[in-house]
Write a protein that holds these residues in place. Sequence first.
Motif, mmCIF file in Angstrom:
data_model
loop_
_atom_site.group_PDB
_atom_site.id
_atom_site.type_symbol
_atom_site.label_atom_id
_atom_site.label_comp_id
_atom_site.label_asym_id
_atom_site.label_seq_id
_atom_site.Cartn_x
_atom_site.Cartn_y
_atom_site.Cartn_z
ATOM 1 N N THR A 1 0.659 -1.013 -0.275
ATOM 2 C CA THR A 1 -0.332 0.266 0.102
ATOM 3 C C THR A 1 0.960 1.345 -0.322
ATOM 4 O O THR A 1 0.069 2.247 -0.080
ATOM 5 N N PHE A 2 2.101 1.253 -0.039
ATOM 6 C CA PHE A 2 3.060 2.425 0.380
ATOM 7 C C PHE A 2 3.624 2.270 1.889
ATOM 8 O O PHE A 2 4.766 2.801 1.873
ATOM 9 N N GLU A 3 2.679 1.587 1.963
ATOM 10 C CA GLU A 3 3.227 2.442 3.803
ATOM 11 C C GLU A 3 4.835 1.282 4.266
ATOM 12 O O GLU A 3 4.731 0.253 3.457
ATOM 13 N N VAL A 4 5.670 1.581 5.137
ATOM 14 C CA VAL A 4 7.002 1.062 4.892
ATOM 15 C C VAL A 4 6.800 0.858 6.536
ATOM 16 O O VAL A 4 6.619 1.695 7.680
ATOM 17 N N ARG A 5 7.750 0.315 6.950
ATOM 18 C CA ARG A 5 8.834 0.439 7.965
ATOM 19 C C ARG A 5 10.286 0.362 7.896
ATOM 20 O O ARG A 5 10.670 -0.338 7.239
ATOM 21 N N VAL A 6 11.314 0.732 8.254
ATOM 22 C CA VAL A 6 12.624 1.532 8.008
ATOM 23 C C VAL A 6 13.005 1.010 9.378
ATOM 24 O O VAL A 6 13.427 1.352 10.427
ATOM 25 N N GLY A 7 13.872 0.079 9.021
ATOM 26 C CA GLY A 7 14.742 -1.245 9.754
ATOM 27 C C GLY A 7 16.346 -0.623 9.565
ATOM 28 O O GLY A 7 16.336 0.553 9.203
ATOM 29 N N ASP A 8 16.736 -0.687 10.664
ATOM 30 C CA ASP A 8 18.037 -0.771 10.466
ATOM 31 C C ASP A 8 19.060 -0.583 9.421
ATOM 32 O O ASP A 8 19.987 -0.288 9.026
ATOM 33 N N ARG A 9 19.143 -2.056 8.692
ATOM 34 C CA ARG A 9 19.539 -2.907 7.777
ATOM 35 C C ARG A 9 18.444 -2.796 6.203
ATOM 36 O O ARG A 9 18.718 -2.935 5.331
ATOM 37 N N ALA A 10 17.175 -2.603 6.425
ATOM 38 C CA ALA A 10 15.987 -2.829 5.491
ATOM 39 C C ALA A 10 15.079 -2.253 5.338
ATOM 40 O O ALA A 10 14.592 -1.754 7.077
ATOM 41 N N VAL B 1 19.523 -3.256 2.177
ATOM 42 C CA VAL B 1 20.815 -2.639 1.898
ATOM 43 C C VAL B 1 21.944 -3.572 1.200
ATOM 44 O O VAL B 1 22.941 -2.281 0.155
ATOM 45 N N GLU B 2 22.228 -3.847 1.090
ATOM 46 C CA GLU B 2 22.204 -5.485 0.549
ATOM 47 C C GLU B 2 22.251 -5.432 -0.720
ATOM 48 O O GLU B 2 22.520 -6.877 -1.857
ATOM 49 N N GLY B 3 20.852 -5.374 -1.018
ATOM 50 C CA GLY B 3 19.748 -5.919 -2.208
ATOM 51 C C GLY B 3 19.256 -7.193 -2.362
ATOM 52 O O GLY B 3 18.811 -7.494 -2.478
ATOM 53 N N ARG B 4 18.964 -7.633 -1.092
ATOM 54 C CA ARG B 4 18.572 -8.951 -0.720
ATOM 55 C C ARG B 4 17.142 -8.889 -0.320
ATOM 56 O O ARG B 4 16.816 -8.255 -0.089
ATOM 57 N N ALA B 5 16.420 -10.105 -0.133
ATOM 58 C CA ALA B 5 14.834 -9.835 0.581
ATOM 59 C C ALA B 5 15.491 -10.126 1.340
ATOM 60 O O ALA B 5 16.173 -11.079 2.226
ATOM 61 N N GLY B 6 14.522 -8.721 2.421
ATOM 62 C CA GLY B 6 15.234 -9.681 3.500
ATOM 63 C C GLY B 6 13.081 -9.690 3.975
ATOM 64 O O GLY B 6 11.738 -9.978 3.534
ATOM 65 N N TRP B 7 13.380 -10.986 5.672
ATOM 66 C CA TRP B 7 12.909 -10.827 6.136
ATOM 67 C C TRP B 7 11.589 -9.618 6.972
ATOM 68 O O TRP B 7 12.138 -9.435 7.815
#
Length: 376
Positions: free
Chosen positions: A114-123, A142-148
């Motif tokens: 929905t474009f709502e996001v959560r910004v973590g320390d690395r993803a 930040v490495e371009g990998r899919a995050g969990w």
Amino acid sequence: MRKYLAVGVLAMVVGFAPAAAFALESLGLDDAETVWVPAGFHEDGQPALYIRGERYYGPDGNGVVPGFLRAGDQYLVAVGSAAAVDAQRSEPLYFYFVGRDGGTVEEVGRVPSTFEVRVGDRAIFGEQRGLRRALNFEGFDVEGRAGWGPGEILDAMPAPNGGWYVFDNYASSGDGRWISLEHISEIRQQRTLRRTHWHEDDVNGLFATTAVFADADPLADTIRTGRWIWLHGAGAAKEEGAGDEYGLRFLRAGEIVPGRVRGAPEDEPLIVGRADSPREAHRWAASTVLFERGDTVVAGQWNAEGRYGLYPVDGGAPEYIDAFGGDGEVRALITPRGTLLYKADGSAGYVVESGRVVDGAALKGALGRYGIALGE
């Protein structure tokens, strides 16, 4: 945009409010490398990222940026769609690596959101509506990998080191349900932090604050301050003749530590007050922000008596800011050098570290170049 810049130039030429101008310059706004403006704070109502003074637009011309992170010598930028503002729609959320000059380097990937996001320390994670209106989170690091990210839950906030704080149903009861707050580590180890009973007419949840961020990533409160705010709103009162309470009964802030949650005691909540109307409750919520003041995390918040104060979340007396009067939304601009609190109508600002009051002309000159909406 030009009228704001013109006002700022005039202030410097004639020497108008020199102390205020100096206070704002000390925050580094003149040469900020990045300025991120949340939705609702920006003149077009969409979140925006400015890199070296220019607004960033994705390859498709979309300038909706709900979050970004520094990623080495570039940025990881999430770009959404204005059409996804309606939470019933799921539009792709694109992730790009962007150079320090503002140029797109490559597409990292995309997720439905929905474009709502959560910004973590690395993803960065996009929020999606799942079954029964529960939430799912997918994103990239930040490495371009899919995050969990967790799925089919009521709400969640990122925790340091790749984990999550998950807010979800625990069990049903006759007049409501039990809600649990869990910590789930990056390797999926789960720990219960809190369980609370939720009457069917109550409102409970994790409450996220926001601000304009200059030369700082727009991290979630749980990452940026190590704190969370638990929102509780009483619905239809259970006691006969007691009436209703709208919106917030109180906001409680606490520190998340391994195995337990430490916060204001149950009988001494951080902010106390009765909201007699939805408008008043909205004003309390909209003007709340968590930020660091030296070694202390404080919550900026209106109180029931109509005073805006800085409340240490670990206890202590509030410090009231009388520059704002007793009405209107207060917003924040957070930089590595300090914090600016300002009235949404542009009538006054306050630099927390110096205690300087900033007038509307200086605010328009400093903030208008980034499309930050201020009243007439």
